[in-house]
Design an enzyme around this catalytic site. Sequence first.
Site, mmCIF file in Angstrom:
data_model
loop_
_atom_site.group_PDB
_atom_site.id
_atom_site.type_symbol
_atom_site.label_atom_id
_atom_site.label_comp_id
_atom_site.label_asym_id
_atom_site.label_seq_id
_atom_site.Cartn_x
_atom_site.Cartn_y
_atom_site.Cartn_z
ATOM 1 N N GLY A 24 42.638 -24.590 -76.393
ATOM 2 C CA GLY A 24 41.581 -23.812 -75.773
ATOM 3 C C GLY A 24 42.083 -22.916 -74.668
ATOM 4 O O GLY A 24 41.404 -21.990 -74.248
ATOM 5 N N ASN A 25 43.315 -23.164 -74.197
ATOM 6 C CA ASN A 25 43.951 -22.342 -73.174
ATOM 7 C C ASN A 25 44.977 -21.462 -73.886
ATOM 8 O O ASN A 25 46.048 -21.922 -74.275
ATOM 9 C CB ASN A 25 44.616 -23.231 -72.125
ATOM 10 N N ALA A 27 46.967 -18.933 -73.047
ATOM 11 C CA ALA A 27 48.292 -18.735 -72.451
ATOM 12 C C ALA A 27 49.172 -19.959 -72.635
ATOM 13 O O ALA A 27 50.369 -19.855 -72.915
ATOM 14 C CB ALA A 27 48.155 -18.404 -70.966
ATOM 15 N N GLU A 174 35.768 -31.343 -64.765
ATOM 16 C CA GLU A 174 36.962 -30.531 -64.546
ATOM 17 C C GLU A 174 37.107 -30.064 -63.104
ATOM 18 O O GLU A 174 37.924 -29.196 -62.795
ATOM 19 C CB GLU A 174 36.940 -29.326 -65.490
ATOM 20 N N ARG A 214 34.604 -28.464 -71.777
ATOM 21 C CA ARG A 214 35.251 -29.507 -70.994
ATOM 22 C C ARG A 214 34.341 -30.112 -69.923
ATOM 23 O O ARG A 214 34.539 -31.251 -69.521
ATOM 24 C CB ARG A 214 36.514 -28.943 -70.337
ATOM 25 N N HIS A 250 37.656 -22.631 -68.658
ATOM 26 C CA HIS A 250 36.990 -23.005 -67.414
ATOM 27 C C HIS A 250 36.179 -21.822 -66.915
ATOM 28 O O HIS A 250 36.517 -20.662 -67.178
ATOM 29 C CB HIS A 250 38.005 -23.386 -66.324
ATOM 30 N N CYS A 369 43.540 -21.232 -60.081
ATOM 31 C CA CYS A 369 43.836 -22.565 -60.615
ATOM 32 C C CYS A 369 44.689 -23.366 -59.630
ATOM 33 O O CYS A 369 44.599 -24.592 -59.582
ATOM 34 C CB CYS A 369 44.603 -22.462 -61.937
#
Length: 446
Positions: A24-25, A27, A174, A214, A250, A369
């Site tokens: 899902g991320n 990068a 999260e 999430r 997110h 982040c």
Amino acid sequence: MTQYEANFDGLVGPTHNYAGLSFGNVASLNNASSSSSPKQAAKQGLKKMKALADLGMIQGVLAPQERPDIHSLRRLGFNGSDAQVLEAAAKHAPAIFQASCSASSMWTANAATVSPSADTHDGKIHFTPANLTSKYHRSLEPEVTGRILQATFSDPEYFCHHKHLPENDHFGDEGAANHTRLCASYGDTGLEVFVYGKQAFDLSQSAPKKYPARQTLEASQAVARLHGLKDENVVYIQQNPELIDQGVFHNDVISVGNQNALFYHELAFNHSDNALQQIRKKFKGKELHFICVKESDVSVQDAINSYLFNTQIITLPSGDMAIIAPTNCQENPTVESYLSKLVSQDTPIKQVKYFDVKQSMQNGGGPACLRLRVAMNEHELAAVNPHTLINDQQFKVLNSWVEKHYRDELKIADLSDPQLLVESRTALDELTQILDLGSVYPFQQI
């Protein structure tokens, strides 16, 4: 009484690596198995911390986790000496092993949700570590995160610490990556905005189809209850499920707030008009700035690729706001053009400052982040563990510590090297003394 918003950045750990662990991320997945540079990553992070401190901001540091996580591997049935555990796990369960080596605790936006004393029922700053149940490699963090937070914010007169939520998908939490706070000034009662991906106990509600949501509504509501927040000071908003499926894992990848400014993409929220109306209705300040980025100006994909919204918005001592952006934004012509125009518009944001955090960006996390925000007054700040605050001396000490202990390059195959575990533990043991944390790691408690 003087009020501050402090940023506590995660210190990149000695096993910083690219294992592509985060489905899902985008990068994270795109850079899977590439060689990493732990030393460069840690120094990039420290340089950013020092730069914010030099701007007059209160800047702190949070220690990384112990990795490889031998304790968790033993729980899963790998036995023998530490070297034998590493060898067996790497050989027979490589995916589990790589997850146990994750350095993702550097992204302290996921460390916890924090509510300032102006918002809470007992007038204390409340911390709830995120359980991070949606990803195994991150679900290993909450216990140690809790210990590090308690060692950093230890005075019970000012700080209240909660245990992380039940370790179940229904209460997937999260942390601050799906939470922001709007206020007139940091010391005023604020509006805490919780952004969730799905309702776990009501499957009839909309949810993403490709990538996991999430954060659950139920988790956000539980944290608000634990922190003693009043209903009139809380808003719950659903993230646009279609954007989660595009890689917006997110909320802080698509929106960010600071004081009376909410900076967001027009597609960020589900039922956006209703969500913004709730915020406007409950916000207690006189003026609220909705800074909406249109799809026609910056596409969702450009926002994801550059991490336009995973920037920090800070209020400088002058009173102006500045965006702390990764150089990836500067290198994207569309995003750089948008930001250069933004600072001349009628918003509180008057500056953009670019930082090279590419080692973090390649693993899926930008400036926002890397930090946990803690609004506090002068008495609360005085109660913070002073060894965790960045100044000229501590910056030099931590840079020297990184230079002494970190490797220049790390490959996935290096993670099973028993010597790396020895190096990492030696480094962390010394770090706990530098930061005056006590014995927060499992290997220190044997």
